[in-house]
Write an enzyme that holds these catalytic residues in place. Structure first.
Site, PDB file in Angstrom:
ATOM      1  N   PHE A  51       0.812  -1.221   0.000  1.00 24.82           N
ATOM      2  CA  PHE A  51       0.000   0.000   0.000  1.00 24.82           C
ATOM      3  C   PHE A  51       0.844   1.269   0.000  1.00 24.82           C
ATOM      4  CE2 PHE A  51      -0.091  -1.831   4.322  1.00 24.82           C
ATOM      5  CZ  PHE A  51       0.591  -0.859   5.049  1.00 24.82           C
ATOM      6  N   GLY A  54       1.352   3.598  -3.243  1.00 27.27           N
ATOM      7  CA  GLY A  54       0.420   4.647  -3.647  1.00 27.27           C
ATOM      8  C   GLY A  54      -0.087   5.500  -2.497  1.00 27.27           C
ATOM      9  N   HIS A  55       0.299   5.202  -1.253  1.00 22.58           N
ATOM     10  CA  HIS A  55      -0.243   5.914  -0.078  1.00 22.58           C
ATOM     11  C   HIS A  55       0.871   6.299   0.872  1.00 22.58           C
ATOM     12  CE1 HIS A  55      -2.917   6.677   3.414  1.00 22.58           C
ATOM     13  NE2 HIS A  55      -3.841   6.835   2.483  1.00 22.58           N
ATOM     14  N   PHE A  56       1.570   7.223   0.718  1.00 23.09           N
ATOM     15  CA  PHE A  56       1.783   8.103  -0.424  1.00 23.09           C
ATOM     16  C   PHE A  56       3.243   7.974  -0.794  1.00 23.09           C
ATOM     17  CE2 PHE A  56      -1.538   9.946   2.257  1.00 23.09           C
ATOM     18  CZ  PHE A  56      -2.585  10.025   1.361  1.00 23.09           C
ATOM     19  N   VAL A  61       2.360   6.659   4.575  1.00 30.49           N
ATOM     20  CA  VAL A  61       1.515   6.601   5.767  1.00 30.49           C
ATOM     21  C   VAL A  61       0.591   5.396   5.618  1.00 30.49           C
ATOM     22  CG1 VAL A  61      -0.286   7.795   7.075  1.00 30.49           C
ATOM     23  CG2 VAL A  61       1.543   9.111   6.032  1.00 30.49           C
TER      24      VAL A  61
END
Length: 154
Positions: A51, A54-56, A61
């Site tokens: 994750f 893309g986050h971020f 986070v």
């Protein structure tokens, strides 16, 4: 399943309790467990988590919904381990709701997320738990989580 003396449940035994697998298994170890009372589990947050792509990308986070999912998985372990094995054969524990959820601080790569879940009550197949996620002794997220033990539809 191994029978640790201190209520600890290791990762290979968690695989026997939860249907989740990589990349969605969010409980690495259970440090303590008391049937129908509480569970204390951990999730070691790594920069290699999918994750974070893309986050971020420039400020990784852990998504808040995944913190809640980790709490729900820890609660699922508590419920499954609290029930007689015959009551869980052919069944699955499904997240049904959340209340009073608050996110207090971000969770970053390298953090060890402590998942504290306590039993509130249950009626028939519906279970209510109170979850608190912590990093370095500080609350990062908390809320009331509900779930249901239902027959699997394979």
């Amino acid at each position: 399943m191994n029978k640790p003396e201190n209520g600890e449940i290791v990762s290979r035994d968690i695989l026997d309790l939860l249907p989740h697998r990589y990349p969605f298994l969010l409980v690495d170890r259970v440090l303590s467990f008391e049937p129908m009372k509480s569970v204390h589990a951990i999730k070691c947050v790594s920069i290699n988590e999918p994750f974070f792509q893309g986050h971020f990308p420039s400020y990784p986070v852990m998504p808040g919904v995944l913190i809640l999912e980790a709490l729900a998985q820890a609660g699922g372990i508590m419920v499954i381990k609290s029930l007689p094995p015959a009551d869980t054969v052919g069944k699955i524990f499904l997240f049904t709701g959340m209340e009073k959820v608050r996110f207090r601080r971000p969770v970053f790569p390298g953090d060890q997320l402590h998942l504290h879940v306590t039993y509130e009550r249950h009626k028939m197949s519906m279970w209510k738990t109170n979850g608190k996620a912590m990093v370095d002794g500080k609350v990062v997220a908390e809320g009331i989580l509900t779930a249901s033990v239902v027959p699997r539809e394979d």
